[in-house]
Design a protein around this motif. Structure first.
Motif, short mmCIF file in Angstrom:
data_model
loop_
_atom_site.label_atom_id
_atom_site.label_comp_id
_atom_site.label_asym_id
_atom_site.label_seq_id
_atom_site.Cartn_x
_atom_site.Cartn_y
_atom_site.Cartn_z
N ARG A 62 -6.79 34.19 -4.82
CA ARG A 62 -6.62 35.29 -3.86
C ARG A 62 -7.75 35.29 -2.82
O ARG A 62 -7.53 35.55 -1.65
N LEU A 63 -8.97 34.98 -3.30
CA LEU A 63 -10.10 34.89 -2.36
C LEU A 63 -9.86 33.78 -1.34
O LEU A 63 -10.13 33.95 -0.15
N GLU A 64 -9.34 32.68 -1.83
CA GLU A 64 -9.02 31.55 -0.94
C GLU A 64 -8.00 32.00 0.11
O GLU A 64 -8.13 31.68 1.30
N PHE A 65 -7.02 32.75 -0.34
CA PHE A 65 -5.99 33.25 0.57
C PHE A 65 -6.61 34.12 1.68
O PHE A 65 -6.29 33.97 2.86
N PHE A 66 -7.53 35.01 1.28
CA PHE A 66 -8.18 35.87 2.29
C PHE A 66 -9.05 35.06 3.24
O PHE A 66 -9.14 35.36 4.43
N ARG A 67 -9.71 34.04 2.69
CA ARG A 67 -10.56 33.22 3.56
C ARG A 67 -9.73 32.46 4.59
O ARG A 67 -10.12 32.34 5.75
N ILE A 68 -8.56 31.98 4.15
CA ILE A 68 -7.68 31.27 5.09
C ILE A 68 -7.22 32.24 6.18
O ILE A 68 -7.22 31.91 7.37
N ASN A 69 -6.84 33.44 5.77
CA ASN A 69 -6.42 34.46 6.75
C ASN A 69 -7.54 34.78 7.74
O ASN A 69 -7.31 34.92 8.93
N GLU A 70 -8.75 34.90 7.19
CA GLU A 70 -9.90 35.23 8.04
C GLU A 70 -10.11 34.11 9.08
O GLU A 70 -10.31 34.38 10.26
N GLU A 71 -10.02 32.88 8.61
CA GLU A 71 -10.23 31.75 9.51
C GLU A 71 -9.12 31.68 10.56
O GLU A 71 -9.37 31.38 11.74
N TYR A 72 -7.91 31.99 10.14
CA TYR A 72 -6.76 31.99 11.05
C TYR A 72 -7.00 33.03 12.17
O TYR A 72 -6.77 32.76 13.35
N ASN A 73 -7.50 34.17 11.75
CA ASN A 73 -7.81 35.25 12.71
C ASN A 73 -8.91 34.83 13.69
O ASN A 73 -8.85 35.10 14.87
N ARG A 74 -9.93 34.20 13.12
CA ARG A 74 -11.06 33.74 13.96
C ARG A 74 -10.58 32.72 15.00
O ARG A 74 -11.03 32.73 16.13
#
Lengths: 573, 82
Positions: free
Chosen positions: A360-372
């Protein structure tokens, strides 16, 4: 910045400049001014280290670790190998021939045109790099502190020019000792503070595990890929050639160890550097990794470059950007809650199904990077000229927003000291090469006494200082600053190294063959880089591989062109 | 290089080898931090090769630093030609 920060910053910088001028006051001979006298091994070692550790190292490297983890340390694996080769081969010959610059040796070995070619290649690449060394910290500090960029370029340049013009190589050596002390004290303090500012239940061990779960602890990459800039193979082959060229043939480094009292002092100084460089670089990267862990529990801006955020928020894309910011902070809130659970899990206080939290942390990190990435695209649309890659701003953002009063001044002193130490070496080397390899060689006359050459060396230092400040004022930001310096180096280092390798190991090759070989291989290296960079869809070689390419081409073509020649053995006997 | 300087270097290298090298090597080799399923086959096989040889690899890295020290001592002992 508070008054105490200003006091600490200005007093540190003033002390270094005044100390450099004071320690080298009085008349100097050209040998003292250019060679620097009789330095002991620790002065040689620290000076070599400070020359390589520029402000870019302390701004860009933690940012590199923040985004890509520790893999950049592989770049330094070739350094100990290169140092050993230099200690065995290069140092005894330079010392025996009593040269002032590395290129002087080439005339004794080949001819004047080869010496001049190598000196000119050095002047071009180091002249450009000196500008970047000033510009790199200036652009970042101006963006985050809202200081005027041109004034910062001038302040850094002028501070360095004062003591480098006044005291020459000796002033560079003595100030670099102080600068290394400031730099290491600042970085150790920053590291300790980051670790102590982590949440109570996050031990250092937990912090490493968290960094590892985000793949920041992967040091070794064994995949042989020409697309990947840093892997074990590019480190062992490409970086060894780059380091061999940098430490063995780049006058800004050669001048540091030529100031050693004896061959023994030079060798110990360099070996000391070879032993410490990987741990030092590893430590700086670890600072970046700890900043990453720190920001798993604290908010980050959507883009670390404040100038980029300001530009987009003042444009027609402001609403879209604010929407992205909202999403970004909501992702961060969820991720931070999950990181706290992860910390509890690591302490055995929270039971979660196998790997579920990590996934789940990995999922949030991917989302964060996508947003960035979406934010970067918006910034690009708002202002095409502004830097969207914010790696270089991560560490300075942390310093300014999370360090206590006083320490901000110390860390800014670290960055400016590092900028000054490497710029001073560069100006000093550029001036020596211009004075010894160009001016003295082509404009020598019996009427010109030693004082004349000291005076001219001072003028050349001033001239290169002004050129560096001028270049710093027009250069634009690149992908990543530390890479830009290495890319410029890699374009020329291979050919220069090839010339020196032929000089040391292929005694039958003469001046004409090596001169033509160097011209051809330099043209090929530049063509490869241009095709890779500017022709869409065509990929040739990543920059680290340009070093072995240039060196091997020079050696190969020179050997191919060479027929029978007179024996230049006399200089090796 | 005098005896005191040498002693300081020996102590620093001993502490580095005793505490820092094994600690970080364990992290790197175990790579317990993330499933290596994400890695390419070459990287995966290198890490799998390294795991059972962790102690040997730690000794190799420690050996590298002792060797560096030995080189410094050797250079220091070599007599200087006038």
């Amino acid at each position: 910045m508070e008054i105490i920060d200003w006091l600490l910053l200005s007093s540190t910088l003033a002390f270094i400049v005044l100390y450099g001028v004071y320690k080298t006051r009085g008349a100097q001979t050209s040998e003292e001014y250019i060679k620097g006298g009789d330095a002991r091994w620790w002065t040689v070692g620290l000076s070599v280290m400070a020359t390589q550790a520029s402000a870019i190292t302390f701004l860009s490297t933690p940012g590199q670790a923040y985004t890509d983890g520790l893999e950049f340390v592989q770049f330094y694996f070739g350094l100990p190998i290169a140092i050993i080769i230099i200690c065995v081969t290069f140092i005894p010959i330079y010392h025996k021939l009593k040269v002032y610059t590395a290129y002087e040796f080439l005339e004794k070995r080949f001819d004047l045109k080869t010496r001049s070619l190598a000196a000119i290649l050095f002047l071009i690449q180091r002249g450009l790099a000196a500008g970047i060394t000033i510009y790199a910290p200036a652009i970042i500090l101006s963006a985050v502190l809202d200081w005027e960029l041109k004034y910062l370029n001038i302040i850094i340049g002028v501070l360095v020019i004062i003591y480098t013009v006044s005291g020459g190589t000796k002033a560079v050596n003595v100030t670099q000792k102080q600068q290394m002390i400031v730099i290491m004290a600042g970085m150790i303090t920053a590291f300790v503070l980051i670790v102590t500012q982590l949440p109570d239940n996050v031990t250092f061990d937990n912090a490493l595990t968290m960094a590892g779960s985000a793949d920041k602890m992967k040091i070794l990459d064994f995949d042989f890929s020409l697309d990947d800039r840093y892997n074990v193979w590019s480190a062992l082959f490409g970086a060894t050639f780059l380091m061999l060229s940098y430490f063995g043939t780049d006058q800004s480094q050669v001048q540091r160890y030529l100031s050693g009292k004896s061959v023994k002092q030079m060798r110990i100084g360099l070996l000391f550097n070879g032993l410490l460089k990987v741990p030092m670089q590893f430590f700086i990267l670890m600072v970046g990794v700890m900043v990453f862990v720190f920001y798993q529990f604290n908010n980050t801006p959507l883009n670390f470059n404040p100038a980029a955020e300001k530009a987009v928020l003042e444009s027609e894309y402001a609403t879209e950007y604010q929407e992205l910011q909202k999403q970004h902070y909501s992702i961060l809130a969820e991720k931070q809650a999950m990181q706290r659970d992860y910390a509890k899990k690591l302490n055995g206080e929270f039971i979660a199904p196998e790997d579920k939290l990590e996934r789940r942390l990995e999922f949030f990190r991917i989302n964060e990077e996508y947003n960035r990435e979406a934010a970067r695209q918006l910034i690009k649309k708002a202002d095409d000229g502004i830097e969207t890659n914010d790696k270089d701003f991560v560490f300075i953002h942390f310093i300014l927003n999370h360090l206590p009063k006083g320490l901000i001044g110390l860390l800014l002193a670290v960055i400016l000291s590092a900028a000054m130490s490497s710029t001073a070496s560069e100006l000093n080397a550029l001036s020596s090469t211009t004075a010894v390899d160009i001016y003295k060689r082509f404009k020598h006359s019996p009427e010109k006494d030693d004082d004349h050459y000291v005076r001219m060396s001072k003028w050349f230092t001033l001239m290169w200082g002004i050129i560096a400040i001028g270049f710093a004022s027009v250069v634009s930001l690149f992908d990543n600053l530390i890479q830009l310096v290495n890319i410029i180096g890699s374009l020329f280092y291979g050919t220069i190294l090839g010339i020196f390798l032929v000089a040391f190991y292929f005694k039958k090759v003469k001046g004409r063959a090596i001169f033509i070989a160097a011209l051809i291989s330099e043209a090929i290296v530049i063509a490869c880089y241009c095709v890779d960079e500017f022709v869409p869809g065509v990929s040739t070689l990543p920059f680290l591989w340009l070093n072995p390419l240039g060196a091997l081409l020079t050696v190969g073509i020179a050997l191919g062109l060479q027929g029978k020649s007179s024996d230049p053995e006399h200089i090796f006997n | 290089m005098n005896g005191f300087q040498l002693l300081v270097i020996v102590i620093v290298i001993y502490l580095w080898n005793r505490f820092v090298v094994p600690f970080f090597m364990a992290y790197i080799i175990d790579n317990r931090l993330k499933s290596i399923a994400h890695y390419s086959s070459l990287n995966k096989s290198m890490y799998e090769w390294a795991r059972p040889r962790k102690q040997l690899l730690i000794k190799a890295v420690q050996g590298f630093y002792w060797l560096g020290l030995l080189m410094i001592i050797t250079v220091n002992l070599l007599s200087e030609k006038p």
